[in-house]
Design an enzyme around this catalytic site. Structure first.
Site, mmCIF file in Angstrom:
data_model
loop_
_atom_site.group_PDB
_atom_site.id
_atom_site.type_symbol
_atom_site.label_atom_id
_atom_site.label_comp_id
_atom_site.label_asym_id
_atom_site.label_seq_id
_atom_site.Cartn_x
_atom_site.Cartn_y
_atom_site.Cartn_z
ATOM 1 N N PRO A 151 0.846 -1.192 0.000
ATOM 2 C CA PRO A 151 0.000 0.000 0.000
ATOM 3 C C PRO A 151 0.881 1.241 0.000
ATOM 4 O O PRO A 151 1.891 1.274 0.693
ATOM 5 C CB PRO A 151 -0.776 -0.100 1.320
ATOM 6 N N CYS A 152 0.535 2.227 -0.802
ATOM 7 C CA CYS A 152 1.399 3.408 -0.864
ATOM 8 C C CYS A 152 0.870 4.592 -0.076
ATOM 9 O O CYS A 152 1.325 5.700 -0.244
ATOM 10 C CB CYS A 152 1.699 3.794 -2.302
ATOM 11 N N GLN A 153 -0.109 4.346 0.825
ATOM 12 C CA GLN A 153 -0.444 5.413 1.750
ATOM 13 C C GLN A 153 0.696 5.456 2.777
ATOM 14 O O GLN A 153 1.024 4.447 3.365
ATOM 15 C CB GLN A 153 -1.749 5.149 2.500
#
Length: 377
Positions: free
Chosen positions: A77-79
């Site tokens: 996830p790139c959050q």
């Protein structure tokens, strides 16, 4: 070739790579339900159910002297997550992406495949640097050449238009030829698979109907159905959600290409606790009825309420979503079908919607396999 799957979810990427002949000695997934689905469908893989940030002794997970790792795959996830107040949450160096990099640095595989949404290509850090450039720089510093590929699942035999970004990296000592490595699409026939071709052989059920295990009502009607049924003795996860009579009535007024936003005022959603008043909240992406003779729009994690069946006045079942994602029928999903907002685990619907479609993953896996085979000749 041996690969590790990080942020494995329910196993979409792994399934595609296994279809292409890869072995997966290790997978890491934090969510218990997704991990259970993965384990029960990949019995030969060691599945570690844990927060990847807490896995510090990588050699204890998989001793390098015992198993050579050829590749690492996954979709971190790139959050960003902030460990201190002044960190830039948009900077991937403050996100789980760096855990992926850590595994790549440690195992030094020949290749890696990292999947993400297309939005990552335009994201910027606080300082204005493109996130994709930060990612490329981190991998370059780790000793890898990387190219970005934008792929549509519908071009790989998946009955769904789903565009995703794949960072494919090769270790610096391996020549990188983008044209040779680029995954090429393939279809079951001359055209993309439609929703109708993908799901219309499943048992006909209405809102609130369905059983845990059902017989197929007919023989497969096309090549896709024939392929997706291989190894399956029954239809699993095909249980329709319960809908109120009012909701079924609302669905009946939604035509193909329309959503709940298009129904007449008298059929719109009512305020909670005040059935005589219109809610006023209308979302065009909620309860959309897609065209049956086209590939599905993207199946998201929230697909339980995103779509109405093309011909029946109810939302999709988990199995219908799995069919549109190209999961074989023998692939069974575990955990609750749906969850409430306060429940932390990932439901069957979310597992399916979050996954990389296996046939797309297979296309990527085969392109890499062919690339290394040709390099040896």
């Amino acid at each position: 070739m041996n690969i590790i799957d990080l942020f494995a979810g329910c196993g979409g990427l792994s399934t595609g790579f296994e279809m292409a002949g890869y072995k997966i000695p290790l997978a890491v997934e934090k969510d218990e339900w997704a991990s259970e689905t993965y384990m029960k469908n990949h019995s030969s893989t060691k599945v570690v159910t844990a927060d990847i940030t807490q896995l510090q002794e990588l050699n204890a997970l998989l001793p390098r002297k015992n198993t050579k790792i050829d590749g690492i795959i996954g979709g971190p996830p790139c959050q960003g997550f902030s460990l201190s107040g002044n960190r830039d949450k948009k900077d991937p160096r403050n996100s789980l992406f760096m855990e992926f990099v850590r595994f790549v640095k440690y195992f030094q595989p020949n290749f890696f495949v990292m999947e993400n949404v297309t939005g990552i290509l335009s994201m910027q850090t606080k300082s204005g640097q493109l996130v994709k450039d930060v990612i490329l720089n981190e991998y370059n510093a780790a000793g890898y050449n990387v190219e970005i590929f934008i792929l549509n699942a519908a071009e790989f035999g998946v009955p769904q238009s789903r565009i995703r970004v794949f960072f494919i990296g090769l270790r610096n000592d391996i020549p990188y030829d983008r044209d040779s490595l680029e995954p090429k699409g393939y279809l079951f026939g001359d055209e993309q698979i439609t929703i109708e071709q993908a799901i219309m052989d499943l048992p006909l059920i209405y809102a609130g109907e369905g059983v845990e295990s059902a017989e197929y009502p007919c023989d497969p009607q096309n090549e896709y159905q024939k392929w997706i049924r291989e190894g399956s003795d029954a239809v699993y996860n095909h249980i329709a959600m319960k809908h109120t009579a009012r909701l079924v009535e609302r669905f009946s007024h939604i035509k193909c290409g329309q959503s709940v936003a298009d129904v007449a005022r008298e059929y719109q959603q009512r305020q909670r606790g005040a059935a005589d008043k219109i809610s006023g909240k209308v979302y065009s992406q909620n309860n959309m009825r897609p065209y049956p003779d086209r590939p599905s729009p993207t199946i998201p994690a929230s697909f339980q309420s995103n779509f109405v069946h093309p011909h029946i006045n109810r939302n999709y079942t988990a199995r219908e979503g799995a069919r549109l994602q190209s999961f074989p029928d023998k692939y069974i999903f575990y955990g609750k079908r749906t969850t409430m907002s306060w429940e932390k685990n990932i439901s069957q619907y979310q597992q399916i919607g979050n996954a990389v479609p296996p046939l797309l993953a297979k296309g990527i896996a085969e392109s890499i396999k062919k690339y290394f085979k040709n390099k040896k000749q």
